[in-house]
Design a protein around this motif. Structure first.
Motif, PDB file in Angstrom:
ATOM      1  N   ALA A 111     -14.498  95.998 -49.705  1.00 54.62           N
ATOM      2  CA  ALA A 111     -15.209  97.053 -48.992  1.00 54.62           C
ATOM      3  C   ALA A 111     -15.392  96.650 -47.533  1.00 54.62           C
ATOM      4  O   ALA A 111     -15.746  95.513 -47.241  1.00 54.62           O
ATOM      5  CB  ALA A 111     -16.556  97.308 -49.643  1.00 54.62           C
ATOM      6  N   GLU A 112     -15.113  97.582 -46.610  1.00 57.11           N
ATOM      7  CA  GLU A 112     -15.222  97.275 -45.192  1.00 57.11           C
ATOM      8  C   GLU A 112     -16.673  97.270 -44.736  1.00 57.11           C
ATOM      9  O   GLU A 112     -17.038  96.525 -43.843  1.00 57.11           O
ATOM     10  CB  GLU A 112     -14.395  98.261 -44.390  1.00 57.11           C
ATOM     11  CG  GLU A 112     -12.904  98.061 -44.630  1.00 57.11           C
ATOM     12  CD  GLU A 112     -12.047  98.980 -43.804  1.00 57.11           C
ATOM     13  OE1 GLU A 112     -12.480  99.388 -42.713  1.00 57.11           O
ATOM     14  OE2 GLU A 112     -10.926  99.269 -44.244  1.00 57.11           O
ATOM     15  N   ASN A 113     -17.509  98.083 -45.320  1.00 52.17           N
ATOM     16  CA  ASN A 113     -18.925  98.127 -44.952  1.00 52.17           C
ATOM     17  C   ASN A 113     -19.665  97.083 -45.783  1.00 52.17           C
ATOM     18  O   ASN A 113     -19.712  97.168 -46.995  1.00 52.17           O
ATOM     19  CB  ASN A 113     -19.490  99.531 -45.209  1.00 52.17           C
ATOM     20  CG  ASN A 113     -20.923  99.676 -44.754  1.00 52.17           C
ATOM     21  OD1 ASN A 113     -21.614  98.689 -44.493  1.00 52.17           O
ATOM     22  ND2 ASN A 113     -21.379 100.910 -44.670  1.00 52.17           N
ATOM     23  N   LYS A 114     -20.216  96.096 -45.134  1.00 43.76           N
ATOM     24  CA  LYS A 114     -20.882  94.977 -45.820  1.00 43.76           C
ATOM     25  C   LYS A 114     -22.379  95.225 -46.038  1.00 43.76           C
ATOM     26  O   LYS A 114     -23.093  94.344 -46.479  1.00 43.76           O
ATOM     27  CB  LYS A 114     -20.702  93.680 -45.023  1.00 43.76           C
ATOM     28  CG  LYS A 114     -19.265  93.323 -44.728  1.00 43.76           C
ATOM     29  CD  LYS A 114     -18.553  92.869 -45.957  1.00 43.76           C
ATOM     30  CE  LYS A 114     -17.159  92.369 -45.556  1.00 43.76           C
ATOM     31  NZ  LYS A 114     -16.269  92.246 -46.634  1.00 43.76           N
ATOM     32  N   ASP A 115     -22.902  96.434 -45.710  1.00 38.01           N
ATOM     33  CA  ASP A 115     -24.323  96.722 -45.856  1.00 38.01           C
ATOM     34  C   ASP A 115     -24.787  96.630 -47.309  1.00 38.01           C
ATOM     35  O   ASP A 115     -25.964  96.437 -47.578  1.00 38.01           O
ATOM     36  CB  ASP A 115     -24.660  98.114 -45.308  1.00 38.01           C
ATOM     37  CG  ASP A 115     -24.615  98.160 -43.796  1.00 38.01           C
ATOM     38  OD1 ASP A 115     -24.668  97.083 -43.166  1.00 38.01           O
ATOM     39  OD2 ASP A 115     -24.531  99.269 -43.241  1.00 38.01           O
ATOM     40  N   TRP A 116     -23.875  96.776 -48.232  1.00 35.11           N
ATOM     41  CA  TRP A 116     -24.252  96.710 -49.643  1.00 35.11           C
ATOM     42  C   TRP A 116     -24.774  95.333 -50.023  1.00 35.11           C
ATOM     43  O   TRP A 116     -25.470  95.182 -51.018  1.00 35.11           O
ATOM     44  CB  TRP A 116     -23.087  97.109 -50.537  1.00 35.11           C
ATOM     45  CG  TRP A 116     -21.911  96.174 -50.445  1.00 35.11           C
ATOM     46  CD1 TRP A 116     -20.845  96.276 -49.610  1.00 35.11           C
ATOM     47  CD2 TRP A 116     -21.702  94.982 -51.197  1.00 35.11           C
ATOM     48  NE1 TRP A 116     -19.983  95.237 -49.796  1.00 35.11           N
ATOM     49  CE2 TRP A 116     -20.486  94.408 -50.765  1.00 35.11           C
ATOM     50  CE3 TRP A 116     -22.421  94.332 -52.188  1.00 35.11           C
ATOM     51  CZ2 TRP A 116     -19.984  93.233 -51.292  1.00 35.11           C
ATOM     52  CZ3 TRP A 116     -21.908  93.162 -52.721  1.00 35.11           C
ATOM     53  CH2 TRP A 116     -20.702  92.614 -52.277  1.00 35.11           C
ATOM     54  N   LYS A 117     -24.509  94.328 -49.213  1.00 33.93           N
ATOM     55  CA  LYS A 117     -24.977  92.968 -49.493  1.00 33.93           C
ATOM     56  C   LYS A 117     -26.433  92.753 -49.095  1.00 33.93           C
ATOM     57  O   LYS A 117     -27.052  91.786 -49.514  1.00 33.93           O
ATOM     58  CB  LYS A 117     -24.114  91.943 -48.748  1.00 33.93           C
ATOM     59  CG  LYS A 117     -22.695  91.864 -49.238  1.00 33.93           C
ATOM     60  CD  LYS A 117     -21.923  90.812 -48.458  1.00 33.93           C
ATOM     61  CE  LYS A 117     -20.495  90.714 -48.924  1.00 33.93           C
ATOM     62  NZ  LYS A 117     -19.751  89.721 -48.127  1.00 33.93           N
ATOM     63  N   THR A 118     -26.952  93.646 -48.278  1.00 35.81           N
ATOM     64  CA  THR A 118     -28.328  93.523 -47.796  1.00 35.81           C
ATOM     65  C   THR A 118     -29.280  94.184 -48.786  1.00 35.81           C
ATOM     66  O   THR A 118     -29.069  95.321 -49.201  1.00 35.81           O
ATOM     67  CB  THR A 118     -28.471  94.203 -46.416  1.00 35.81           C
ATOM     68  OG1 THR A 118     -27.502  93.641 -45.533  1.00 35.81           O
ATOM     69  CG2 THR A 118     -29.855  94.001 -45.854  1.00 35.81           C
ATOM     70  N   VAL A 119     -30.310  93.455 -49.149  1.00 34.20           N
ATOM     71  CA  VAL A 119     -31.313  93.986 -50.071  1.00 34.20           C
ATOM     72  C   VAL A 119     -32.189  94.985 -49.323  1.00 34.20           C
ATOM     73  O   VAL A 119     -32.677  94.700 -48.223  1.00 34.20           O
ATOM     74  CB  VAL A 119     -32.185  92.837 -50.646  1.00 34.20           C
ATOM     75  CG1 VAL A 119     -33.292  93.393 -51.522  1.00 34.20           C
ATOM     76  CG2 VAL A 119     -31.324  91.861 -51.431  1.00 34.20           C
ATOM     77  N   SER A 120     -32.381  96.149 -49.903  1.00 35.86           N
ATOM     78  CA  SER A 120     -33.277  97.133 -49.301  1.00 35.86           C
ATOM     79  C   SER A 120     -34.693  96.611 -49.373  1.00 35.86           C
ATOM     80  O   SER A 120     -35.056  95.851 -50.273  1.00 35.86           O
ATOM     81  CB  SER A 120     -33.183  98.463 -50.050  1.00 35.86           C
ATOM     82  OG  SER A 120     -31.879  98.977 -49.960  1.00 35.86           O
TER      83      SER A 120
END
Length: 155
Positions: free
Chosen positions: A4-13
């Motif tokens: 995945a190009e967007n790495k925001d999924w690795k950041t915990v909300s």
């Protein structure tokens, strides 16, 4: 396999913790008994609904039993309503409550608690113990009278 190009999924909300209040503590109602809680709730209940549909509300209280707010946890039908305990405690935590008085009406006018009433009381009391949020009472209200689990030793 493509990464995945967007790495925001690795950041915990996260939830930002802030506390905003518009009412001074000295201006908040003080709950001293089941009678004072009932009087406050009766004045806040929609008179067009108290004998029509069952509603479940929560008095959110400070350490000194001042009312932080009233949260309507659910609104149901003529004979019942469903309460999501997770949402109830989300509201309590957001309000910085340390005590709760749960309440619901019986459109029938009878204040005798059902087995479902006893069960939800037990579940909320037990969940509150884990969070150090004390369940002080459960009131079943009608326009003319109320039943207090605390006063009756059923809490």
């Amino acid at each position: 396999m493509k990464t995945a190009e967007n790495k925001d999924w690795k950041t915990v909300s996260e939830i930002d913790l802030i506390y905003k209040t518009k009412i001074k503590s000295s201006e908040r109602p003080l709950i001293t008994s089941s009678r004072s809680a009932y009087a406050l709730l009766r004045d806040c209940w929609d008179p067009d609904k108290i004998e029509f549909i069952e509603q479940f509300k929560v008095l959110l209280l400070s350490q000194s039993n001042k009312v932080l707010g009233i949260y309507e946890a659910s609104s149901g039908g003529i004979t019942g309503t469903v309460v999501d305990i997770r949402l109830l405690f989300a509201a309590a935590l957001k309000a910085n409550a340390v005590g709760l008085i749960i309440t619901h009406n019986h459109p029938s006018g009878k204040t005798d608690p059902s087995q479902a009433d006893r069960s939800i009381t037990r579940k909320i009391r037990e969940a509150g113990e884990l969070l150090d949020i004390k369940l002080l009472d459960h009131l079943i209200v009608t326009p003319e009278k109320y039943y207090s689990f605390s006063d009756e030793g059923a809490l």
